[in-house]
Design a protein around this motif. Structure first.
Motif, short mmCIF file in Angstrom:
data_model
loop_
_atom_site.label_atom_id
_atom_site.label_comp_id
_atom_site.label_asym_id
_atom_site.label_seq_id
_atom_site.Cartn_x
_atom_site.Cartn_y
_atom_site.Cartn_z
N SER A 58 5.99 4.82 -9.49
CA SER A 58 5.49 3.69 -10.27
C SER A 58 4.89 2.64 -9.34
CB SER A 58 6.65 3.09 -11.08
OG SER A 58 7.64 2.57 -10.21
N PRO A 59 4.03 1.76 -9.86
CA PRO A 59 3.46 0.71 -9.01
C PRO A 59 4.52 -0.23 -8.42
CG PRO A 59 2.18 0.96 -11.03
CD PRO A 59 3.41 1.81 -11.19
N ARG A 60 5.67 -0.35 -9.06
CA ARG A 60 6.73 -1.20 -8.52
C ARG A 60 7.28 -0.65 -7.22
NH1 ARG A 60 11.17 -2.50 -12.90
NH2 ARG A 60 11.93 -3.58 -11.04
N ASP A 61 7.22 0.69 -7.04
CA ASP A 61 7.74 1.30 -5.82
C ASP A 61 6.75 1.22 -4.67
OD1 ASP A 61 10.03 1.97 -7.17
OD2 ASP A 61 9.27 3.92 -7.81
N GLU A 62 5.50 0.83 -4.94
CA GLU A 62 4.50 0.81 -3.86
C GLU A 62 4.86 -0.20 -2.78
OE1 GLU A 62 -0.35 0.33 -3.31
OE2 GLU A 62 0.59 -0.03 -5.26
N LYS A 63 5.27 -1.40 -3.18
CA LYS A 63 5.67 -2.40 -2.19
C LYS A 63 6.86 -1.94 -1.38
CE LYS A 63 4.06 -6.66 -4.42
NZ LYS A 63 4.47 -7.99 -4.95
N PRO A 79 1.05 5.86 -0.68
CA PRO A 79 1.90 6.46 -1.73
C PRO A 79 1.06 7.06 -2.86
CG PRO A 79 1.94 4.07 -1.89
CD PRO A 79 1.18 4.40 -0.63
N ASN A 80 1.59 8.12 -3.42
CA ASN A 80 0.96 8.78 -4.57
C ASN A 80 1.43 8.08 -5.84
OD1 ASN A 80 -0.23 10.45 -6.41
ND2 ASN A 80 0.97 12.28 -5.88
N LEU A 81 0.54 7.29 -6.43
CA LEU A 81 0.91 6.51 -7.61
C LEU A 81 1.12 7.38 -8.84
CD1 LEU A 81 -1.37 3.37 -7.20
CD2 LEU A 81 1.00 3.69 -6.49
N ARG A 82 0.69 8.65 -8.79
CA ARG A 82 0.97 9.55 -9.90
C ARG A 82 2.44 9.97 -9.92
NH1 ARG A 82 -4.16 13.80 -9.75
NH2 ARG A 82 -5.81 12.24 -10.10
N GLN A 83 3.04 9.98 -8.74
CA GLN A 83 4.44 10.38 -8.63
C GLN A 83 5.40 9.20 -8.70
OE1 GLN A 83 5.24 12.51 -5.02
NE2 GLN A 83 7.29 13.16 -5.65
N ILE A 141 6.04 9.01 7.14
CA ILE A 141 5.36 7.73 7.28
C ILE A 141 3.99 7.74 6.59
CG2 ILE A 141 4.34 8.38 9.48
CD1 ILE A 141 5.71 4.91 8.59
N THR A 142 3.32 8.89 6.59
CA THR A 142 2.01 8.96 5.94
C THR A 142 2.13 8.79 4.43
OG1 THR A 142 2.22 11.38 5.91
CG2 THR A 142 1.01 10.39 7.75
N ALA A 143 3.18 9.35 3.85
CA ALA A 143 3.38 9.20 2.40
C ALA A 143 3.76 7.78 2.03
CB ALA A 143 4.44 10.18 1.92
N LEU A 144 4.41 7.06 2.95
CA LEU A 144 4.77 5.68 2.68
C LEU A 144 3.57 4.75 2.77
CD1 LEU A 144 8.15 5.44 4.64
CD2 LEU A 144 7.84 5.63 2.18
N LEU A 145 2.70 5.00 3.74
CA LEU A 145 1.53 4.14 3.90
C LEU A 145 0.50 4.38 2.80
CD1 LEU A 145 1.09 4.29 7.78
CD2 LEU A 145 1.97 2.38 6.42
#
Length: 386
Positions: free
Chosen positions: A276-281, A270-274, A264-268
């Motif tokens: 893409s910004p599309r996966d953030e949402k 997210p590491n944008l280096r790993q 849950i911490t990685a989802l809240l």
């Protein structure tokens, strides 16, 4: 005359004999129903992986180990629904056996009769949170890792004598015999991993080895044959020793984790280096789904309680109330999925996920318990002036 229990006894944390009696039936039915339904879903969903296991010649034990890692995710999805089914069924049976009538005649209020179901709903909510936050991500991560090993590593070591074995989607291996020392004889490899350079490799002998955690075969005294698509000529290269990687393309690269297997911490955050910004949402919505979906167990349980305790007693039964409760649960579930879909497009709508999961239960609780609360305030002389 019905006996009115004092307020301190109504809200006591100590369970009475009736509470333990009803709660035991609820919990046993919840475990049995959830286990049976999870097993049924596992049997149906595991059929999707039969081709993966059979096509690579894996054993039944590997198949069971792989698909059993999906069971926690099934339980997390169906537990709120089975909570409603259990509450509805047990309280309907108590009503048909006139046990609820006896409880009402003994002076038990709707809240006191609903306490076992509320405790059962609390157990379901806590179990869903434990599954969503810890168990399901860990089990799904293990499933993805195991599936990755099967597709890229394990199948290469299960090559059978005299059988064309598909070790990956674009590579087929055939061996004539295998001696006691593990040495392979009469080897043919059809390598289509590069569409422009499809090759057929023949070798007299070879052996399977692990190099950098990847399955490879070392070939001796063979040839590599390729057809030049531009000229149509057959190019042949003879070799005394050659090594071929039997893993799938890009098998040496790290596997990209899925949002369902991240904590849950990685989802809240997210590491944008790993990713893409599309996966953030997608990750943020997945995090909020894990936090809000367990509350549906409470709402579904309250809908079942309102159906069984909220109406008058009918000697001939009333089929409309269970049907209406079932339709209400379906509507709440559909609303929850709709809100999640909308929130994935616009993150400003994420608070609606909490509302759709929690508010139906609070509304049912107000309808069921507010008359009792208002009467108690009037009896104690604290009713607000009209």
């Amino acid at each position: 005359m019905p006996v009115a229990y004092p307020v301190t006894q109504r809200f006591s944390t100590r369970l009475s004999i009736l509470d333990r009696y009803v709660l035991r039936q609820l919990l046993l039915a919840l475990v049995a129903t959830t286990g049976a339904l999870a097993l049924l879903i596992w049997l149906t969903q595991s059929l999707h992986f039969v081709s993966l296991v059979v096509g690579r010649g894996l054993s039944l034990r590997v198949f069971v180990q792989l698909t059993s890692l999906l069971i926690p995710s099934f339980v997390a999805v169906i537990l709120p629904i089975t909570t409603f089914v259990v509450v509805q069924f047990i309280y309907q049976r108590l009503a048909s056996d006139r046990e609820l009538t006896v409880m009402q005649a003994a002076g038990l209020s709707p809240f006191m009769m609903a306490r076992p179901a509320l405790l059962c709903a609390l157990v379901s909510v806590m179990a869903c949170y434990a599954l969503n936050l810890w168990v399901v991500p860990a089990s799904y991560h293990g499933f993805r890792q195991y599936e990755y090993q099967i597709r890229n590593k394990m199948a290469a070591f299960l090559i059978q004598d005299g059988v064309f074995t598909q070790v990956s989607d674009n590579m087929t291996v055939y061996i004539r015999t295998r001696d006691e020392n593990g040495l392979l004889h009469g080897i043919m490899v059809e390598d289509d991993r590069q569409p422009d350079a499809q090759a057929t490799i023949l070798a007299e002998e070879g052996s399977l080895v692990i190099i950098n955690d990847q399955p490879r075969v070392v070939l001796f005294n063979g040839s590599r044959q390729e057809i030049d698509h531009k000229t149509g000529r057959l190019n042949m290269l003879s070799f005394e020793r050659n090594t071929i990687d039997l893993s799938a393309p890009h098998g040496t690269q790290a596997r990209q984790p899925d949002a369902n297997e991240l904590p849950i911490t990685a989802l809240l955050h997210p590491n944008l280096r790993q990713f893409s910004p599309r996966d953030e949402k997608k990750m943020i919505i997945e995090a909020w789904r894990r936090l809000t979906s367990p509350l549906c167990a409470f709402s579904f349980a309250m809908i079942g309680l309102l159906s069984t305790l909220g109406g008058g007693f009918s000697r001939h039964g009333n089929i409309m109330r269970p049907v209406a409760a079932t339709l209400a649960v379906v509507a709440v579930q559909a609303l929850t999925l709709l809100v999640q879909n909308l929130a994935s497009r616009n993150l400003a709508l994420m608070p609606l996920m909490w509302i759709s999961a929690l508010v139906p239960g609070l509304v049912c609780m107000a309808i069921l318990f507010w008359p009792e609360f208002r009467t108690r305030r009037a009896d104690t002389g604290t009713a607000p002036p009209r």
